[in-house]
Scaffold this motif. Structure first.
Motif, mmCIF file in Angstrom:
data_model
loop_
_atom_site.group_PDB
_atom_site.id
_atom_site.type_symbol
_atom_site.label_atom_id
_atom_site.label_comp_id
_atom_site.label_asym_id
_atom_site.label_seq_id
_atom_site.Cartn_x
_atom_site.Cartn_y
_atom_site.Cartn_z
ATOM 1 N N UNK A 31 -11.254 43.134 -86.208
ATOM 2 C CA UNK A 31 -10.976 44.302 -87.050
ATOM 3 C C UNK A 31 -9.663 44.121 -87.805
ATOM 4 N N UNK A 32 -8.659 43.537 -87.147
ATOM 5 C CA UNK A 32 -7.381 43.265 -87.814
ATOM 6 C C UNK A 32 -7.586 42.302 -88.973
ATOM 7 N N UNK A 33 -8.394 41.260 -88.739
ATOM 8 C CA UNK A 33 -8.667 40.280 -89.791
ATOM 9 C C UNK A 33 -9.368 40.927 -90.980
ATOM 10 N N UNK A 34 -10.388 41.734 -90.708
ATOM 11 C CA UNK A 34 -11.150 42.388 -91.778
ATOM 12 C C UNK A 34 -10.261 43.362 -92.552
ATOM 13 N N UNK A 35 -9.467 44.145 -91.837
ATOM 14 C CA UNK A 35 -8.583 45.104 -92.497
ATOM 15 C C UNK A 35 -7.502 44.402 -93.313
ATOM 16 N N UNK A 66 -8.521 33.145 -94.012
ATOM 17 C CA UNK A 66 -8.686 31.782 -93.492
ATOM 18 C C UNK A 66 -8.067 31.613 -92.115
ATOM 19 N N UNK A 67 -6.797 31.950 -91.998
ATOM 20 C CA UNK A 67 -6.058 31.645 -90.776
ATOM 21 C C UNK A 67 -6.575 32.454 -89.585
ATOM 22 N N UNK A 68 -6.725 33.758 -89.760
ATOM 23 C CA UNK A 68 -7.187 34.598 -88.651
ATOM 24 C C UNK A 68 -8.593 34.217 -88.164
ATOM 25 N N UNK A 69 -9.596 34.069 -89.064
ATOM 26 C CA UNK A 69 -10.941 33.701 -88.587
ATOM 27 C C UNK A 69 -10.966 32.372 -87.843
ATOM 28 N N UNK A 70 -10.203 31.386 -88.311
ATOM 29 C CA UNK A 70 -10.169 30.088 -87.637
ATOM 30 C C UNK A 70 -9.601 30.233 -86.228
ATOM 31 N N UNK A 71 -8.557 31.023 -86.095
ATOM 32 C CA UNK A 71 -7.964 31.235 -84.773
ATOM 33 C C UNK A 71 -8.882 32.031 -83.867
ATOM 34 N N UNK A 72 -9.617 32.970 -84.425
ATOM 35 C CA UNK A 72 -10.590 33.715 -83.626
ATOM 36 C C UNK A 72 -11.679 32.788 -83.112
#
Length: 340
Positions: free
Chosen positions: A42-46, A85-91
């Motif tokens: 949710x943080x990534x999407x927001x 980019x960065x958040x989804x890869x880390x997720x």
């Protein structure tokens, strides 16, 4: 959590079952992990959504084409890279600890990550410089600070960030796929040398942090003196209600500056101080993961701090949501904005 529950929540498998050199992966399951993944997703999407709103607003509406908003646009682009980019890869790595994107991406993603974070920080510095000039020299501000000059500053800032991060990764032996340390197929671990950590601490934290703190303290001091002068004039003409309004505006300005400084320090201090306490730090460590996500959250908070506070953002979001930006004359809509 006892050992039985722990084993049930983490199931050991292989990243690539058909490859004998494949790494073992830990598939994290259970309510606690699912809740954690939902929160960070949710943080990534927001982060993506909010920064896209800022980018579309400033790019589309001509009324927002100002030097200050150009810096907010630069900040939003950097934060968009983090959320997109960065958040989804880390997720992805948090979910099962495997790297599926190959060795080239393993060297490119850290470069994008460091570039976005540093560009975000130095965009904050440029915003502080811009506000400093506006407060200390308001009469000549519009002649000294123009969109073209600010565009050059933004380009130079991003160029410096790209060159600096490329050099850091090169001297850290992490810029090319052949230099990356991997013990099995499906692993991407970046080992950061202590010397690089020290240099990065100075360039990415100490220098911008000192600049931001000094500039905002000077801005606050001048704003306080100006508020006192206004109150003195108002009191001398017996407009006491006006004095209350002036004091209220000063209080709001002080709260905004305090919020900006507090959030910036809260997100960046743990990572930078924590990195100095280790001889070497790897991207596989839990400490690295927690501190990195604090930095990422800053990219989520930035559009709230620098845009939601402004009336033009709320007005532009309304036009975007109701799809009025597709009208031919929408770029010239009046947003009743305050550009300061």
């Amino acid at each position: 959590m006892d050992n039985t529950e722990y084993k049930r929540n983490i199931t050991v498998q292989y990243c690539f079952p058909d490859n004998n050199a494949s790494c073992r992966k830990e598939v994290r399951t259970g309510p606690a992990y699912i809740f954690l993944f939902i929160i960070i997703l949710c943080i990534s999407v927001c982060t993506v959504f909010l920064n896209l709103l800022v980018i579309i607003s400033i790019s589309h509406f001509k009324q927002l084409h100002t030097p200050t908003n150009l810096l907010i646009l630069s900040l939003a682009v950097a934060d968009l890279l983090v959320g997109l980019i960065v958040m989804p890869v880390n997720i992805m790595q948090l979910m099962d600890s495997c790297w599926y994107l190959g060795k080239i991406a393993c060297s490119v993603i850290p470069l994008i990550s460091f570039l976005a974070m540093l560009a975000s920080v130095y965009s904050l510095v440029l915003i502080a410089v811009d506000r400093y000039i506006a407060v200390f020299d308001p009469l000549l501000y519009h002649t000294r600070v123009t969109v073209s000059k600010m565009s050059i500053c933004v380009i130079l800032s991003w160029s410096f960030c790209l060159l600096y991060n490329s050099m850091i990764l090169y001297f850290n032996d992490s810029l090319t796929p052949a230099q990356l340390y991997t013990s099995c197929y499906g692993e991407c671990i970046l080992i950061v040398k202590h010397s690089c950590i020290v240099v990065d601490f100075v360039v990415s934290f100490i220098t911008p942090c000192c600049l931001i703190l000094v500039l905002y303290s000077l801005i606050f001091r001048v704003a306080r003196h100006q508020a006192k002068a206004v109150r003195a004039v108002i009191n001398s003409t017996s407009y006491k209600n006006g004095a209350k309004i002036s004091g209220s505006s000063q209080t709001k300005a002080a709260k905004k500056l305090g919020t900006v400084i507090f959030v910036y320090l809260a997100c960046f201090i743990p990572y930078n101080l924590g990195s100095l306490s280790e001889e070497s730090l790897t991207t596989a460590s839990t400490v690295w993961t927690v501190f990195n996500w604090l930095l990422y959250i800053n990219s989520f908070v930035n559009p709230l701090l620098y845009s939601v506070f402004y009336s033009w953002f709320r007005a532009s979001v309304k036009y975007i949501v109701i799809c009025r930006i597709f009208e031919l004359s929408s770029s010239r809509f009046s947003l009743h904005s305050e550009h300061s």
